[in-house]
Structure formats: C-alpha cells, structure tokens
Design an enzyme around this catalytic site. Structure first.
Site, PDB file in Angstrom:
ATOM      1  CG  HIS B  60      -0.497  -0.127   2.362  1.00 32.26           C
ATOM      2  ND1 HIS B  60       0.637  -0.946   2.970  1.00 32.26           N
ATOM      3  CD2 HIS B  60      -0.601   1.012   3.626  1.00 32.26           C
ATOM      4  CE1 HIS B  60       0.900  -0.520   4.212  1.00 32.26           C
ATOM      5  NE2 HIS B  60       0.226   0.709   4.701  1.00 32.26           N
ATOM      6  CG  ASP B  64       4.720   2.788   7.379  1.00 35.43           C
ATOM      7  OD1 ASP B  64       4.004   3.037   6.450  1.00 35.43           O
ATOM      8  OD2 ASP B  64       4.538   2.151   8.173  1.00 35.43           O
ATOM      9  CG  HIS B  65       4.071  -0.280   4.104  1.00 32.94           C
ATOM     10  ND1 HIS B  65       4.166  -1.559   4.369  1.00 32.94           N
ATOM     11  CD2 HIS B  65       3.696   0.338   5.232  1.00 32.94           C
ATOM     12  CE1 HIS B  65       3.577  -1.744   5.744  1.00 32.94           C
ATOM     13  NE2 HIS B  65       3.428  -0.803   6.208  1.00 32.94           N
ATOM     14  CG  HIS B 140      -4.106  -0.358   6.543  1.00 28.48           C
ATOM     15  ND1 HIS B 140      -4.121  -0.226   7.684  1.00 28.48           N
ATOM     16  CD2 HIS B 140      -3.039   0.294   6.062  1.00 28.48           C
ATOM     17  CE1 HIS B 140      -3.198   0.550   7.948  1.00 28.48           C
ATOM     18  NE2 HIS B 140      -2.465   0.936   7.042  1.00 28.48           N
ATOM     19  CG  ASP B 210       0.440  -1.427   7.600  1.00 31.35           C
ATOM     20  OD1 ASP B 210       1.541  -2.518   7.973  1.00 31.35           O
ATOM     21  OD2 ASP B 210       0.845  -0.354   7.761  1.00 31.35           O
TER      22      ASP B 210
END
Lengths: 301, 301
Positions: B60, B64-65, B140, B210
């Site tokens: 996604h 942070d990804h 998410h 997530d």
C-alpha cells in the site's frame, strides 16, 4: 552559526555515507538544507531537535537531495507537529509531495507552505531581524539553487559596569543596545560607545551544490565567511564534470579564492575515491583554508 | 525459500528500526516486498545481491511501505541496470514514481514496468514453473494487498545409483525427473518411483501487512507454511486498532490458528513498547509457533 553535516556524499545512500543534507543553526533559527533519503534518521542520530525546523531549502529535485522530504513531512505529522513548515524548492516540488501524501491519504495536520522557485536570478527567500536568505542560481543538469545565509548585526552588548557607574535607567537599555546614547538625569548624554561593547561580527554562509564550475556566482558569494562548494570529482576525472555538471575539488577552490571567502568546505564526493583527503590535498594547492565535510561533522562559523 | 527481514517496525524510520521491507528468495527468484525509506541501505547492509531483484511488490502507499522505492529505482539506474524491473502496487504508484523521476530528469535506462492493482478480489500477479504469486486483499485505511507466494513442486530427484544399475540412458533423465518411467533396451519399463526420490515439499509464504483483523483472508492463507502478519499493537491498545486499522499480536495469532498455518512471524511493531518479546508472549497464548521478525533476521521456510 553552527553547521551540522547530515550527509555529504553524491549519488546513492550507503551504509556509512549519506546523501546531501545539512542543518544550519543561527540564533533562534534551525534551517534544513536539502533532504536526501535517510535525512530523518540522521537528524535523530545526531540529536537535532528537528521539531524546531521551520524552513527547509531544497536545491534541486535529484533524488539524493530530496527523496527524504516526503518521509520527514510524514514524520512531523506523526509527531503531532502544529507549527507551520515552509518548503523552498524548484517548481514541481509541491505537486510531488502533495501527490505522495494524497496517495497515502496522509494529509498533514500542520500548515505546509510551499515556496516554489523558478527564477534564474538570485531571489530573497526569507528575511527577519536575524537573517536573510537568498538563492544562488547554479549550473547543473536540472534547475538548481544554492542558498546564501547572511546574519544581520546583533544588537550592541551593554557594558553593565559602565551603565551602572553612570546610573543609567533600565528603561533606556533597549535603545542603547540599538545604538542610542545614554541620557543622564541632568540632561547630559553619554556616548553609546562608552556604554556598549561591539556585538559579534555578523556571519555568512553559502551552500553551493550541485553545480559545475560557475564564475557567475562570484558576486553573490563574495567574502562570505564559509562556502560549502561541491567537489564530486578530482581533476583526474574533470572530463566527467562537463557531462554531469559537477565540479572538481580544484574548481571549488578556484571559486573560493576568486570570491575571497573565509574558508571552504568541500562535499558531495563521488564514492569512487579511496579517501576524501585527496579532495583536500587538491583544493589546498589553490586555496589554503579548506575543510572536509563528513557525515555527522559540525562546523562553528 | 529464504525470507530476510530488512525492516519490520511501524511508522517512522529510526536509527535502529526500519520501516517495512523484506526479501524472499525462492530458487532463482529474489522478490522484494515493500520498500520503506532506507530499504536500499538495508539491502547493502545485509549483502543482498539486489541487482537480482526483478519483481517488487508494494502492499500500500503509506510512506513506511514505499518511500524507499523512488531511491531504489534511481540507484538501479546509477548501477547500470539493464534488466526489466516489475513493480506491483496500488493504482497511483506509476504516477508517483514517474513524476519523481521526471522532476529530476532521471529516466531509467532499463524497462520499468508497472502492474497497478485496484481489484478487491485476490488476483494472480505472476506465475512460472517455480512460483505463483497472488494478492491477499487486506483491510486497512487505504487500499492494501498482502501477497501469497506458492512454490510449485520441483522435479523429482534422480536416484543416481538406481539409474546406473539399470543402465538407463542419459537422454531419459529429464523425462524421468518429470515423472516418466525408465525404458530398458529390451523394452521393459522400470517404475518411476524406483528411479527417483521425492522432491522437497513445495512451500508457501503469506505476507499480510498492514491490516485489521480480517477473517475473510482465511481461505487464501489456509495452511501456508509461514504467515507474516502485522501486530502493531498489544491487546492493551486494541482500541487503537479500530481507528488505525491495525491488528494486535493476539489477533494475528487468532488468524494463524484459524488458518492452520505452519508458523507465524510477527512484525510491524509500534515502537511504544519496551520489548518486542511482549508480542510473542501475547500471541503464544493463542498459537504455539510464533517467531518475531527483526531487522536483519532471516528465516528458512
């Protein structure tokens, strides 16, 4: 002024060498200059109180100078920032950051204010009682600015012994610090220089990266106290400078000499060389006061 | 299969904790899963031969990804990459990466192929003789997929002693590895099981981060050998899960138990907790085979 180098190597981040980012502290200001990938980790590593940063200056939109910006902006949000954050950088920076935030549905909850640059002449970006910041148009493969930070004279310092001796009332102190003479009860005046010390000489710092050798910047950076000038290559690779629009250590030193700066800090080293000392050696053949930037190193200006 | 965790902490990168990224090695494939800021430095630190990565899967578009992706793509170019690079991720990822490259006038000189995802049902992303990769739709705050990697059965292994004893000609070896019986000169057949050993059992790995607790993924991840499931919080903070659409360690363990997976790896820890051991303790109350991801840790599957 205190300059802390967070990263000063060219191209890609590696385990022990970080792309360009610096923090400049001037009295109550904490400025961030460029923001390569990993800058927020470097800020933590070197214990910079980075919530105090209100102004970020981005020289150009190559990844090694701004791919850390979206993450830093997101982190400010996670840390509950409420204060304005001003971003100065080339046109397009707003669209890029806005798109990345939008894709993550991650709007900031603090005012994020972009000042997009496209002028090829030097511009005043910021001015207050303490400092002025101007752009320094540079010569690189994409639109690039350096930044000139000029401190303003601080107020004069009161000579406490002298004002006490002359029984000068406290109500006059601010005026005296700003240059006024002291007034006695009998109407006599005491000359300002007898009641004050000189403040520290205002300092100036010029950040010039990335750029080819470019004498047109000389009037702008003339006699600055400290010049940070990129030196991606040594003279042995000077052919690469033409293609990539970077400079050699010798060229950086020539700029420093012609601009009669106080001292020169080199950085933006290619990682092809065994030791960064080679850059210093080459530059010192032209200009004596050369320092080497390195990640985590601080300089008092 | 070999899984190497490059980063497994939630939110912002810090000096010793990195945002999500993993490398999965399956025979001749090296897959990158998610690419938080600093991933390229982690790849170097753990000596991954990252030029071998041909497929990158992005769950996604939270920073942070994926904020490490533009830098990694740029680095591949600087390293002279020529091979195709396939990026699988939510719709919008192509626009974001393309804009960042365009702003820096930094097009790749290798084929960069985006596979944008927007389906809310599981999709087959990639299939060859060795592996299949499917999406696992997750729950998410933004559109998110996990990824299911299923190894295909390897060819049977020749029993060299047996084929020698029966004087089987080399020309038959490939057929025998693929299940054919052996043919003798006199026309007799030797049963395949008398000429081969069983190959290793095919393995499977599911990456789920997530996500909130979401039982609809159970049929997709049923009986996988290893499940990586996020556990941002402990049960004591379960209220935060509803708002942020994350899971607790206990919820991750419930999913593992209900899906009857071989083992569970926890990750995506909030940094609010003193020790990640707390996550393991909580999960083991529900499911016995729990491992903790940590930056730099490798798992043989």
């Amino acid at each position: 002024m205190r300059l802390t180098i967070l990263g000063c190597y060219s191209a890609t981040p590696r385990t022990f060498t970080n792309p360009t980012s610096q923090v400049l502290e001037i009295r109550n200001h904490l400025f961030l200059i460029d923001c390569g990938e990993g800058t927020q980790v470097q800020l933590r590593k070197y214990k910079v109180k980075f919530s105090r940063i209100k102004h970020i200056f981005i020289s150009h939109l190559h990844g090694d100078h701004f791919f850390g910006l979206p993450g830093l902006i997101s982190t400010f949000r996670l840390l509950g920032r409420e204060n304005e954050l001003h971003i100065y950088g080339p046109k397009g920076i707003k669209e890029a950051v806005t798109l990345l935030l939008k894709l993550g549905d991650s709007w900031t909850n603090y005012p994020l204010i972009f000042h997009e640059l496209e002028s090829k002449s030097s511009q005043l970006l910021l001015e207050d009682d303490v400092i002025s910041v101007h752009t320094i148009p540079l010569d690189h493969r994409v639109y690039t600015n350096g930044f000139l930070f000029k401190e303003k004279p601080a107020p004069r310092k009161l000579d406490i012994t002298a004002v006490t001796r002359h029984k000068i009332d406290r109500s006059q102190f601010n005026n005296i610090k700003n240059g006024a003479n002291g007034l006695l009860e009998n109407g006599d005046e005491i000359d300002n220089v007898d009641l004050t010390h000189n403040p520290p000489t205002p300092k100036s710092y010029a950040f010039c990266s990335d750029t080819a050798y470019n004498e047109t910047i000389l009037p702008l950076i003339s006699k600055v106290d400290v010049l940070y000038h990129e030196s991606t290559f040594l003279e042995s690779e000077s052919k690469l400078c033409k293609k990539t629009k970077h400079a050699t250590a010798k060229q950086a030193a020539s700029i420093a000499k012609k601009a009669e700066v106080g001292s020169l800090i080199l950085g933006h080293y290619s990682t092809r060389y065994k030791s960064i000392e080679l850059f210093k050696e080459e530059a010192m053949e032209v200009f004596p006061d050369v320092e080497l930037a390195d990640d985590g190193k601080s300089f008092e200006i």
